[in-house]
Design an enzyme around this catalytic site. Structure first.
Site, PDB file in Angstrom:
ATOM      1  N   GLY A  43      83.649 -14.338  45.185  1.00 15.32           N
ATOM      2  CA  GLY A  43      85.086 -14.270  45.242  1.00 15.32           C
ATOM      3  C   GLY A  43      85.719 -15.514  45.643  1.00 15.32           C
ATOM      4  O   GLY A  43      85.037 -16.472  46.210  1.00 15.32           O
ATOM      5  N   CYS A  93      77.158 -15.921  46.066  1.00 13.30           N
ATOM      6  CA  CYS A  93      78.183 -17.005  46.389  1.00 13.30           C
ATOM      7  C   CYS A  93      78.899 -16.191  47.591  1.00 13.30           C
ATOM      8  O   CYS A  93      78.384 -16.310  48.730  1.00 13.30           O
ATOM      9  CB  CYS A  93      78.992 -17.128  45.297  1.00 13.30           C
ATOM     10  N   TYR A  94      80.255 -15.711  47.519  1.00 13.48           N
ATOM     11  CA  TYR A  94      80.806 -15.396  48.697  1.00 13.48           C
ATOM     12  C   TYR A  94      80.297 -14.244  49.174  1.00 13.48           C
ATOM     13  O   TYR A  94      80.008 -13.883  50.295  1.00 13.48           O
ATOM     14  CB  TYR A  94      82.203 -14.853  48.107  1.00 13.48           C
ATOM     15  N   HIS A 150      75.751 -18.936  40.546  1.00 11.56           N
ATOM     16  CA  HIS A 150      76.221 -17.489  39.854  1.00 11.56           C
ATOM     17  C   HIS A 150      74.889 -17.405  38.915  1.00 11.56           C
ATOM     18  O   HIS A 150      75.149 -17.915  37.798  1.00 11.56           O
ATOM     19  CB  HIS A 150      77.392 -17.857  39.400  1.00 11.56           C
ATOM     20  N   GLU A 176      75.024 -14.862  36.923  1.00 13.73           N
ATOM     21  CA  GLU A 176      75.572 -14.103  35.881  1.00 13.73           C
ATOM     22  C   GLU A 176      76.154 -14.893  34.785  1.00 13.73           C
ATOM     23  O   GLU A 176      76.319 -14.474  33.643  1.00 13.73           O
ATOM     24  CB  GLU A 176      76.578 -13.024  36.303  1.00 13.73           C
ATOM     25  N   ASP A 223      87.959  -0.113  18.539  1.00 12.00           N
ATOM     26  CA  ASP A 223      88.208   0.228  20.085  1.00 12.00           C
ATOM     27  C   ASP A 223      88.694   1.467  20.207  1.00 12.00           C
ATOM     28  O   ASP A 223      88.182   2.681  20.837  1.00 12.00           O
ATOM     29  CB  ASP A 223      89.010  -0.602  20.726  1.00 12.00           C
ATOM     30  N   LYS A 244      83.599  -6.399  23.718  1.00 10.70           N
ATOM     31  CA  LYS A 244      83.666  -5.931  22.447  1.00 10.70           C
ATOM     32  C   LYS A 244      82.300  -5.671  21.904  1.00 10.70           C
ATOM     33  O   LYS A 244      81.955  -4.619  21.390  1.00 10.70           O
ATOM     34  CB  LYS A 244      84.473  -6.987  21.648  1.00 10.70           C
TER      35      LYS A 244
END
Ligand code: XMP
Length: 513
Positions: free
Chosen positions: A55, A82-83, A169, A171, A227, A369
């Site tokens: 964050g 992290c945060y 991170h 991710e 979509d 997507k």
């Protein structure tokens, strides 16, 4: 009742959904929850693991998002990123300090081979850092599990309580072994089975839609794009013919598109489909308008009007189904907070204004997507819809430059169909991001038989791209360009010249208007 899953606590990181996506890639069911969720509420949903996101705040700020410290007593494995890690450190009695230097970008970290989080990950390894605060002292029971030159505490662990923290991170793709690190946490440390599939997503989403809509009825603006198609199919599975789909044919679609939509959704999937022939209406509203932004605006407004009229005909409907994706959610949040310059007003058919009196059903809100395509394939959507190139909401109107007339749209539609046919025949359709025809204003001189012609010319635009944000013109084989050119001038009356657009984006855009 609940499948085994991980809760991702949202502390405001731009990467929250990316974490969720990585979790899904490891076939683990994941739910994003607000950071304010209490330990008691969390325990009630029986999660198998908790990830605390990063964050932008500093843990010492007054307004910094906090968490219930009780979550560390639940005996559920926790990974703070992290945060999230700094918050865990504070909550458990350690200390966080403003780092001397803010660290942003790639870094090399040395890993402790004993730490289970790093099983199978080579050391040192490159990771992505982005932080201003650092851990200064560890809470009782913790040890350092990774360090870098700038960050002496780059990861921490309390293997007894199964609480872990990483300053970087995992991710993002810039962390070389991020996937393995997350897999170690979820599959090894937390013992999640990793058997969640698109099929599970479908089942869970259908159940959630049923809960939301109850015995009510819903309406969906179906465009024939991936979509809205997937959102409609999921909802139809949930509530059957209490869903009505409205397909507005504004006359600006690609060749064969309205027929295909009817065939697939009414014929094959037996959806309750209302097809509105609004071709005349749109044409007359567009008459005399040349400015691209004005055209987009008119089409957007008229679309809403047609949709509202048709929805009103269906009686009292409470819910509106929309195929909003996660990137759309981010984009609209960014629009609210950032000064991003408006290049073009993108209009999605089905992009309806907020003051419509409906409650929204957005089953794809957390997906990207490519994930929607996977779900669509699982639901049995044919390739003609799943693999179709992106198409702007205002359709051929932004490719027939200047004033839109029935004659010019027809010419463009025929030329466009030839571009698609020839690129498909060459086996290149899925290699390009988009390939289409554009009909500029103006004419050029030509010669046909013995006579001089003064006719329209067509631009062929074909681009390769990852995400439409940047693009390069496709190096199509000359033989394919040749066939496209000769077929267009021979088969489309009123066109005597074909040119190929060799501009990348930037500086050009993909569409011409
Ligand atoms: P540009 O022309 O901005 O287009 O380079 C980037 C991508 O967005 C598509 N596009 C639209 N999509 N509504 C949409 O849903 C729109 O109004 C719109 N305008 C452009 C374009 O086809 C390309 O894929």
């Amino acid at each position: 009742m609940n499948s085994p899953r991980v809760l991702v606590m949202d502390f405001g990181s731009q990467y929250v959904n990316l974490i969720a996506r990585r979790v899904r890639e490891l076939r683990v069911h994941c739910e994003i929850v607000p950071h304010s969720l209490s330990a008691e509420e969390m325990a009630r949903t029986l999660p198998s693991a908790i990830i605390m996101s990063g964050g932008p705040a500093s843990v010492y700020e007054q307004t910094a998002p906090k968490c219930d410290p009780g979550i560390f007593d639940l005996e559920i494995p926790v990974l703070g990123i992290c945060y999230g890690m700094q918050l865990a450190v504070m909550a458990l009695g350690g200390e966080v300090r403003r780092a001397e230097r803010r660290e942003y970008g790639p870094a090399e970290v040395e890993l402790d081979p004993e730490c289970q989080l790093f099983d199978g990950v080579p050391s040192p390894t490159s990771v992505w850092m982005s932080h201003g605060d650092s851990v200064a002292s560890l809470p009782p029971g913790f040890r350092v599990a990774a360090r870098s030159a700038n960050t002496p505490v780059a990861a921490i662990e309390d293997p007894q309580r199964r609480i872990y923290g990483v300053q970087f991170h995992p991710e993002v793709v810039h962390t070389a072994h991020g996937r393995e690190i997350l897999a170690n946490f979820l599959l090894r440390i937390s013992g999640l089975p990793g058997d969640w599939t698109p099929g599970s997503f479908i089942e869970e989403t259908i159940a959630a839609i049923r809960r939301q809509i109850g015995d009510d009825r819903a309406v969906c603006a179906l465009s024939g794009g991936v979509d809205s198609s997937v959102a409609a199919l999921l909802t139809a599975r949930a509530i059957g013919d209490r869903l009505t789909c409205i397909f507005v044919n504004h006359g600006l679609l690609r060749k064969g598109e309205p027929e295909e939509v009817e065939k697939v959704f009414r014929g094959h999937f037996h959806l309750n489909l209302v097809v509105v022939d609004a071709r005349e209406r749109f044409l007359s509203r567009l008459a005399g308008i040349e400015d691209p932004e004005a055209k987009r605006r008119v089409i957007g407004e008229e679309f809403i009007r047609v949709f509202e009229e048709e929805a009103a005909r269906l009686g009292d409907l409470r819910f509106l189904v929309q195929g909003t994706l996660y990137p759309d959610v981010i984009e609209s949040t960014a629009k609210d907070t950032g000064p991003a310059a408006k290049i073009k007003t993108h209009h999605n058919v089905g992009g309806l204004p907020e003051d419509l009196k409906f409650e929204l059903v957005e089953p794809l809100r957390l997906l990207f997507k490519d994930e929607v395509r996977l779900i669509g394939a699982e639901l049995g959507l044919p390739d003609t819809i799943l693999g179709r190139h992106p198409f702007p909401g205002p359709g051929l109107a932004v490719r027939a430059l200047g004033e839109v007339t029935a004659e010019r749209i027809e010419i463009l539609r025929e030329a466009d169909a030839i571009v698609t046919e020839e690129i498909s025949r060459a086996g290149l359709y899925s290699d390009v991001w988009q390939a289409f025809a554009v009909l500029p204003t103006g004419r050029s001189v030509g010669v046909m038989g013995d006579g001089r012609t003064y006719s329209y010319f067509v631009v062929v635009r074909a681009v390769v791209s990852e995400d439409g944000m940047t693009a390069d013109w496709a190096r199509l084989p000359h033989s394919v360009l040749e066939r496209i050119s000769s077929r267009i001038v021979n088969e489309v009356a009123g066109v005597n010249r074909v040119v190929y657009d060799i501009t990348s984006k930037p500086p050009a855009t993909i569409e011409w208007e």
